[in-house]
Write a protein that holds these residues in place. Structure first.
Motif, PDB file in Angstrom:
ATOM      1  N   ARG A   1     -74.985  -4.264  91.188  1.00 59.25           N
ATOM      2  CA  ARG A   1     -75.974  -4.743  91.371  1.00 59.25           C
ATOM      3  C   ARG A   1     -76.334  -6.039  90.583  1.00 59.25           C
ATOM      4  O   ARG A   1     -74.708  -5.671  89.734  1.00 59.25           O
ATOM      5  N   ASP A   2     -76.644  -6.806  90.613  1.00 56.26           N
ATOM      6  CA  ASP A   2     -76.809  -8.445  89.232  1.00 56.26           C
ATOM      7  C   ASP A   2     -77.232  -6.985  87.629  1.00 56.26           C
ATOM      8  O   ASP A   2     -76.455  -8.416  87.445  1.00 56.26           O
ATOM      9  N   GLU A   3     -77.731  -6.700  87.928  1.00 56.45           N
ATOM     10  CA  GLU A   3     -77.807  -5.923  86.345  1.00 56.45           C
ATOM     11  C   GLU A   3     -76.589  -5.309  85.778  1.00 56.45           C
ATOM     12  O   GLU A   3     -76.686  -5.030  84.743  1.00 56.45           O
ATOM     13  N   HIS A   4     -76.191  -5.159  86.306  1.00 53.83           N
ATOM     14  CA  HIS A   4     -74.647  -4.272  86.345  1.00 53.83           C
ATOM     15  C   HIS A   4     -73.180  -5.602  86.140  1.00 53.83           C
ATOM     16  O   HIS A   4     -72.213  -5.295  85.812  1.00 53.83           O
ATOM     17  N   ALA A   5     -74.068  -6.511  86.379  1.00 51.77           N
ATOM     18  CA  ALA A   5     -72.296  -8.128  86.051  1.00 51.77           C
ATOM     19  C   ALA A   5     -71.490  -7.567  84.649  1.00 51.77           C
ATOM     20  O   ALA A   5     -70.519  -7.917  84.442  1.00 51.77           O
ATOM     21  N   GLY A   6     -72.140  -7.638  84.146  1.00 51.19           N
ATOM     22  CA  GLY A   6     -71.935  -7.846  82.915  1.00 51.19           C
ATOM     23  C   GLY A   6     -71.207  -6.070  82.563  1.00 51.19           C
ATOM     24  O   GLY A   6     -70.180  -6.404  82.593  1.00 51.19           O
ATOM     25  N   VAL A   7     -71.439  -5.242  83.249  1.00 49.98           N
ATOM     26  CA  VAL A   7     -70.422  -4.186  82.913  1.00 49.98           C
ATOM     27  C   VAL A   7     -69.356  -4.180  83.912  1.00 49.98           C
ATOM     28  O   VAL A   7     -68.366  -4.090  83.505  1.00 49.98           O
ATOM     29  N   CYS A   8     -69.348  -4.720  85.205  1.00 50.31           N
ATOM     30  CA  CYS A   8     -68.394  -5.033  86.118  1.00 50.31           C
ATOM     31  C   CYS A   8     -67.300  -5.965  85.459  1.00 50.31           C
ATOM     32  O   CYS A   8     -66.037  -5.941  85.596  1.00 50.31           O
ATOM     33  N   ALA A   9     -67.642  -7.156  84.941  1.00 53.32           N
ATOM     34  CA  ALA A   9     -66.932  -8.155  84.039  1.00 53.32           C
ATOM     35  C   ALA A   9     -66.160  -7.264  82.920  1.00 53.32           C
ATOM     36  O   ALA A   9     -64.750  -7.973  82.913  1.00 53.32           O
ATOM     37  N   THR A  10     -66.343  -6.934  82.213  1.00 57.51           N
ATOM     38  CA  THR A  10     -65.970  -5.797  81.125  1.00 57.51           C
ATOM     39  C   THR A  10     -64.833  -5.375  81.893  1.00 57.51           C
ATOM     40  O   THR A  10     -63.885  -5.090  81.352  1.00 57.51           O
ATOM     41  N   VAL A  11     -65.625  -4.178  82.694  1.00 56.20           N
ATOM     42  CA  VAL A  11     -64.305  -3.419  83.448  1.00 56.20           C
ATOM     43  C   VAL A  11     -63.523  -3.874  83.799  1.00 56.20           C
ATOM     44  O   VAL A  11     -62.198  -3.579  83.814  1.00 56.20           O
TER      45      VAL A  11
END
Length: 96
Positions: free
Chosen positions: A5-15
């Motif tokens: 979800r949008d709130e997980h964008a930072g985690v997704c980008a890091t991974v």
């Protein structure tokens, strides 16, 4: 492992960045293997990089799911054995 979800964008980008780093490191290893003569000069660097990275991602998922380490080590051994076998059974190029 799930739809972001949008709130997980930072985690997704890091991974995603870490996976890209991993692919770059694997690629460098493949290129060193070619330069050292351990791999054929015509080795498809992208294909081998993708194969190894995909295999490692699969191992990490299986480990997370509780597959025994001994089984995963056996899988690595099997991959390497089959790769060696495939490489050794390739016909030699015609020499003029």
């Amino acid at each position: 492992m799930r739809a972001p979800r949008d709130e997980h964008a930072g985690v997704c980008a890091t991974v995603a960045a870490q996976r890209q780093t991993d692919r770059a490191r694997i690629r460098a290893c493949v290129e060193r293997g070619i330069a050292a003569g351990e791999l054929d000069a015509d080795t498809d660097v992208d294909a081998v990089t993708t194969m190894i990275h995909g295999f490692l991602l699969g191992l990490s998922t299986q480990l997370r799911d509780g597959v025994a380490a001994a089984t995963l080590h056996s899988a690595v051994d099997a991959l390497l054995l089959n790769w060696r076998h495939a490489r050794s059974s390739q016909p030699e190029p015609d020499r003029l």
